[in-house]
Design an enzyme around this catalytic site. Structure first.
Site, PDB file in Angstrom:
ATOM      1  N   SER A 169      28.029  35.582  40.349  1.00  0.00           N
ATOM      2  CA  SER A 169      27.866  35.392  41.784  1.00  0.00           C
ATOM      3  C   SER A 169      27.387  33.959  41.985  1.00  0.00           C
ATOM      4  CB  SER A 169      26.879  36.440  42.319  1.00  0.00           C
ATOM      5  OG  SER A 169      26.840  36.435  43.708  1.00  0.00           O
ATOM      6  N   HIS A 208      31.938  36.923  42.907  1.00  0.00           N
ATOM      7  CA  HIS A 208      31.682  37.119  44.342  1.00  0.00           C
ATOM      8  C   HIS A 208      32.087  35.860  45.092  1.00  0.00           C
ATOM      9  CE1 HIS A 208      28.169  40.098  43.438  1.00  0.00           C
ATOM     10  NE2 HIS A 208      29.360  40.626  43.208  1.00  0.00           N
ATOM     11  N   ASP A 250      24.203  43.342  41.669  1.00  0.00           N
ATOM     12  CA  ASP A 250      25.485  43.802  41.135  1.00  0.00           C
ATOM     13  C   ASP A 250      25.550  43.516  39.637  1.00  0.00           C
ATOM     14  OD1 ASP A 250      27.995  44.905  41.239  1.00  0.00           O
ATOM     15  OD2 ASP A 250      28.974  43.159  42.136  1.00  0.00           O
TER      16      ASP A 250
END
Lengths: 277, 188
Positions: free
Chosen positions: B14, B41, B134
């Protein structure tokens, strides 16, 4: 590892899929296994079944639970004017052609809770075509159709939808299309009176009319190759000559058996035109 | 199952992970026989900018993952924006437009878990920099199914939260500094 106790095995998923087919006639065997397994797994964990046997018993014995399960297995995520460039292509390249017909028939296959169907009705109304159109909006799932018929969506999403609408070439204040009531937006009945919502299962049901435009976005990604081909043939049979077919952003006719029957109209926006039968 | 599945590496990242990949991909050996999947992401635009960018640096061929793609050794697959990426038992890819997980689509947990079920001990997963939780659940699943787990050293990560979170909920197999990553990948 405690959190992995409630882990469905591949064999258990197959047993459930077989139950759904034998007991209820819902055939998920040609769906993407990974996707269906993940959906079933989620329900299994969220509903805290102590064992697979109890999960299975509930599915077989409780038809109310089945309705809920069906809604959970199929993916029902959608939004209004999703991929604005796609709706812009409809405005500029598809609807002007349809405008030349005396009567317009559109099929939204796998319409879910109806957000894209209402988007389409807005486009037709803005181009003064809605009065001579009928939109057939179908889904396998009765409970999402019930929501779609109501045309009521969370007010919190309207800002995003309004932005999508403007990006798609919309020129009005989006709020003219709905009445806000507490946290919900109810879309105008002038939009829904030309929409027919009905249950239709792409896996087992046949063609039911001939259309000039079929829209089926983010449905085929959940099907295996054979079922994709079968459904694409159903669409091809259900389209008039020179009719339009619109798929999702990551879906394609490439490598399918209907590819020779279509020519691309808007490649990035995933719109094809039927040129042969 | 008679198909032979490639050994597979899934990398999830991310905020702050793009630079890590831009350094890692050029330093891999072109003879690498892993199938590599990248789940990053990012904004839900509908562009292939990320795979184009990674392709300019990578020694291995990079493509945006398409539905029904068969995973092949020595290829890098990038999960497209706004879809989850799943793996079928036969090693083909499925795109999925279901609810976001950890506010993210693609979600790292979704791909880690799906890969764990299919590849079991033939899988390694690496979790990079990020400000999200996540990936941690997925890594636990990978470990439970016999795969190898690794995170970027939080001390080095631009945003330490994501790898650190994984380390607090589980015992990861490896904590890697940037300069150790290429060698670790080639050892898999």
């Amino acid at each position: 590892m405690k959190e992995h106790v409630h882990h469905l095995k591949d064999e258990e998923v197959n047993i459930l899929l077989n139950d759904l087919l034998e007991q209820y006639g819902y055939d998920f065997t040609d769906y993407s296994f990974a996707s269906v397994k993940r959906r079933l797994q989620r329900v299994y964990i969220n509903d805290r079944f102590p064992s697979f046997a109890e999960f299975r018993y509930r599915v077989i014995r409780d038809s109310t639970y089945l309705t809920y399960l069906m809604e959970q297995i199929t993916v029902n995520v959608t939004e209004m004017f999703r991929d604005p460039a796609f709706f812009q292509a409809l405005r500029k390249q598809v609807l002007p052609v349809l405008a030349t017909y005396p009567f317009i028939r559109i099929w939204h296959a796998g319409c879910s809770t109806g957000e894209e169907v209402y988007s389409m009705a807005i486009l037709l109304q803005e181009m003064n075509l809605l009065h001579k159109s009928v939109i057939y909006a179908t889904d396998i799932n009765e409970s999402v159709l019930e929501k779609a018929r109501k045309g009521i969506f969370p007010l919190a999403y309207m800002q995003q939808y309004s932005q999508n609408y403007l990006q798609s070439g919309g020129q009005h204040d989006f709020s003219r299309y709905y009445a806000a009531n507490y946290e919900y937006a109810k879309f105008s009945e002038s939009l829904s009176e030309k929409i027919i919502f009905a249950a239709h299962n792409l896996v087992t049901d046949r063609s039911f009319n001939e259309f000039q435009l079929i829209i089926c976005r983010n449905v085929l990604i959940y099907f295996n190759k054979d079922l994709q081909d079968k459904v694409l043939h159903l669409f091809s049979e259900s389209l008039e000559q020179l009719g339009f077919l619109a798929l999702g952003a990551k879906e394609t006719l490439r490598f399918t058996t209907v590819a020779p029957l279509f020519k691309p109209l808007a490649q990035k926006e995933k719109i094809w035109r039927k040129i042969a039968t | 199952m008679t198909v032979s599945l490639p050994r597979t590496l899934v990398i999830g990242g991310s905020a702050g992970s793009l630079d890590v990949l831009l350094q890692l991909l050029p330093s891999l050996d072109p003879a690498c026989r892993l199938a590599i999947i990248i789940v990053l992401h990012r904004k839900s635009d509908n562009e292939t900018l990320l795979s184009d960018l990674l392709a300019t640096r990578s020694v291995l061929p990079v493509k945006e993952a398409e539905e029904k793609d068969l995973l092949r050794p020595g290829m890098v697959y990038v999960a497209p924006a706004d879809y989850h990426l799943l793996i079928e038992p036969d090693g083909t890819l499925t795109l999925d437009y279901s609810e976001k997980v950890h506010y993210s689509r693609p979600s790292i947990d979704v791909t880690f878990s799906a890969a764990a079920e299919v590849f079991k001990e033939r899988l390694a997963c690496l979790l990079l920099s990020g400000a999200n939780t996540d990936g941690a659940d997925g890594l636990q699943m990978v470990q439970a199914m016999g795969g190898v787990t690794a995170v970027q050293d939080p001390g080095e990560a631009e945003v330490a939260f994501m790898p650190r979170h994984a380390m607090t909920v589980m015992q990861v197999d490896r904590v890697l500094k940037q300069k150790e990553m290429a060698e670790w990948v080639m050892s898999l």
